[in-house]
Design a protein around this motif. Structure first.
Motif, short mmCIF file in Angstrom:
data_model
loop_
_atom_site.label_atom_id
_atom_site.label_comp_id
_atom_site.label_asym_id
_atom_site.label_seq_id
_atom_site.Cartn_x
_atom_site.Cartn_y
_atom_site.Cartn_z
N LEU A 148 0.82 -1.05 -0.07
CA LEU A 148 0.10 0.21 0.10
C LEU A 148 0.80 1.16 0.09
CD1 LEU A 148 -2.71 1.41 0.42
CD2 LEU A 148 -2.47 1.02 2.68
N PHE A 149 1.97 1.32 0.88
CA PHE A 149 2.65 2.55 0.66
C PHE A 149 3.74 2.66 -0.52
CE2 PHE A 149 3.35 3.84 5.34
CZ PHE A 149 2.22 3.90 5.66
N VAL A 150 3.80 1.52 -1.03
CA VAL A 150 4.67 1.98 -2.29
C VAL A 150 3.81 2.51 -3.39
CG1 VAL A 150 5.61 0.41 -4.24
CG2 VAL A 150 6.48 0.04 -1.92
N VAL A 151 2.51 1.73 -3.50
CA VAL A 151 1.42 2.42 -4.35
C VAL A 151 1.13 3.72 -4.01
CG1 VAL A 151 -1.00 2.23 -5.11
CG2 VAL A 151 0.42 0.05 -4.79
N SER A 152 0.91 3.94 -3.02
CA SER A 152 0.77 5.52 -2.44
C SER A 152 1.94 6.38 -2.56
CB SER A 152 0.34 5.58 -0.91
OG SER A 152 0.02 6.82 -0.40
N ALA A 153 3.21 5.74 -2.53
CA ALA A 153 4.27 6.85 -2.95
C ALA A 153 4.38 6.99 -4.31
CB ALA A 153 5.54 5.98 -2.35
N THR A 196 -8.74 -4.19 1.49
CA THR A 196 -8.61 -5.74 1.92
C THR A 196 -7.67 -5.64 2.96
OG1 THR A 196 -8.28 -5.78 -0.67
CG2 THR A 196 -7.11 -7.19 0.58
N MET A 197 -6.77 -4.62 3.24
CA MET A 197 -6.12 -4.85 4.68
C MET A 197 -6.97 -4.80 5.78
SD MET A 197 -3.02 -2.04 5.58
CE MET A 197 -4.03 -0.80 6.36
N PHE A 198 -7.99 -4.02 5.63
CA PHE A 198 -8.91 -3.49 6.78
C PHE A 198 -9.89 -5.04 7.03
CE2 PHE A 198 -9.41 1.32 6.69
CZ PHE A 198 -8.52 1.35 7.18
N LEU A 199 -10.32 -5.70 5.79
CA LEU A 199 -10.86 -6.91 6.00
C LEU A 199 -10.07 -8.17 6.63
CD1 LEU A 199 -13.48 -8.44 5.00
CD2 LEU A 199 -12.19 -9.01 2.73
#
Length: 298
Positions: A148-153, A196-199
């Motif tokens: 997630l952090f790579v995509v957001s970065a 997905t992470m929350f789930l």
């Protein structure tokens, strides 16, 4: 809040810096004529990373009182922070060199640029692993977080680079359409990864469920839904998709090509989109830190 707003800003700026460097490298190869995007990405990357590191030093109050403690960051090889310190150090040196060559209008060493690309990706991944390895906080302790952090970065890197580039040259928006398609894909992927992470994490234990509840329906729900999801993701996705659709229609007619060449179409949409993405990128990191509920060991 386990870690404060300054750490959220550091994680945001580190990812943004890495993303801007990757954006500039992509633009340099894909769009040789889009000089503004290449130059902007290369120049803002080390500046943003430098600001982030200064914030980190300010937050480390004990380190300010005893600066020699920072040396330990380079010697404790069992620590993720030590590995990350080397990632950031190599990335900063490569990014600073590339920026200097750009200012001097000299050709860059390709090997140094490739090193910069590798460590830019490593830096983006590290921002996720930095908090992801903390097992006491189930919300962070998931393999999805670094992704997630790579995509957001990369997404915020594109946003930051395009925002400054559009302010300097409004025509540049129409020269990098495939970059905007990549950006749209990243934003959609970010929405998918968040939920997905929350789930997955919400079903691991009570602390994780509390963290997710705080974000979805609790204390931070307004900022999550309206700040991150609506303003930071859905709005940019909608505008980006409409802009790409309209650009395709414009380029199908001579009149449309003339409008695109003049740069009078899409500049406002770009400014709104990229500003919203940057705001969403910071909010994402702030919320993940703010909603962290640690496991209480008895």
């Amino acid at each position: 809040m386990v870690w404060g707003t300054i750490i959220a800003a550091y994680l945001f700026l580190a990812g943004l810096s890495a993303g801007a460097f990757l954006t500039s490298s992509y633009a340099a190869r894909k769009y040789p004529d889009a000089k503004t995007v290449r130059v902007v990405g290369r120049l803002i990357s080390p500046i943003l990373m430098g600001i982030g590191l200064l914030l980190l030093i300010v937050d480390a109050e004990a380190g300010l009182k005893d600066p020699l403690r920072f040396i330990y960051l380079f010697t404790n090889f069992s620590s993720v922070m030590t590995i990350g310190t080397y990632f950031i150090s190599f990335f900063m040196m490569a990014a600073a060199y590339i920026a200097l060559m750009e200012l001097l209008k000299k050709d860059t060493n390709k090997i140094v640029e490739y090193v910069g690309i590798v460590f830019a990706v490593a830096t983006a991944i590290y921002t996720g692993f930095l908090i992801g390895v903390i097992g006491a906080v189930p919300l962070w302790n998931t393999a999805i977080l670094p992704i997630l952090f790579v995509v957001s970065a990369f997404s915020t890197g594109i946003a930051g680079t395009m925002l400054v580039s559009a302010l300097l040259d409004k025509k540049v928006v129409h020269h990098v359409m495939s970059l905007k398609k990549i950006h749209l894909t990243l934003l959609v992927a970010e929405v998918f990864l968040i939920f997905t992470m929350f789930l997955i994490t919400s079903s691991t234990n009570e602390s994780a469920a509390q963290s997710v509840s705080m974000l979805l329906t609790g204390e931070y729900s307004a900022l999550f839904w309206f700040g991150l999801i609506v303003a930071g993701l859905i709005l940019p996705i909608t505008i980006e998709a409409l802009e790409l659709w309209n650009s395709k229609k414009l380029h199908q007619t001579p009149a449309g090509l003339e409008v695109a060449a003049s740069g009078s179409h899409g500049i406002a949409a770009t400014l709104i989109t990229e500003s919203a993405v940057l705001a969403g990128g910071f909010i994402l990191r702030y919320l993940l830190l703010a909603a962290a509920v640690p496991v209480i060991f008895l």
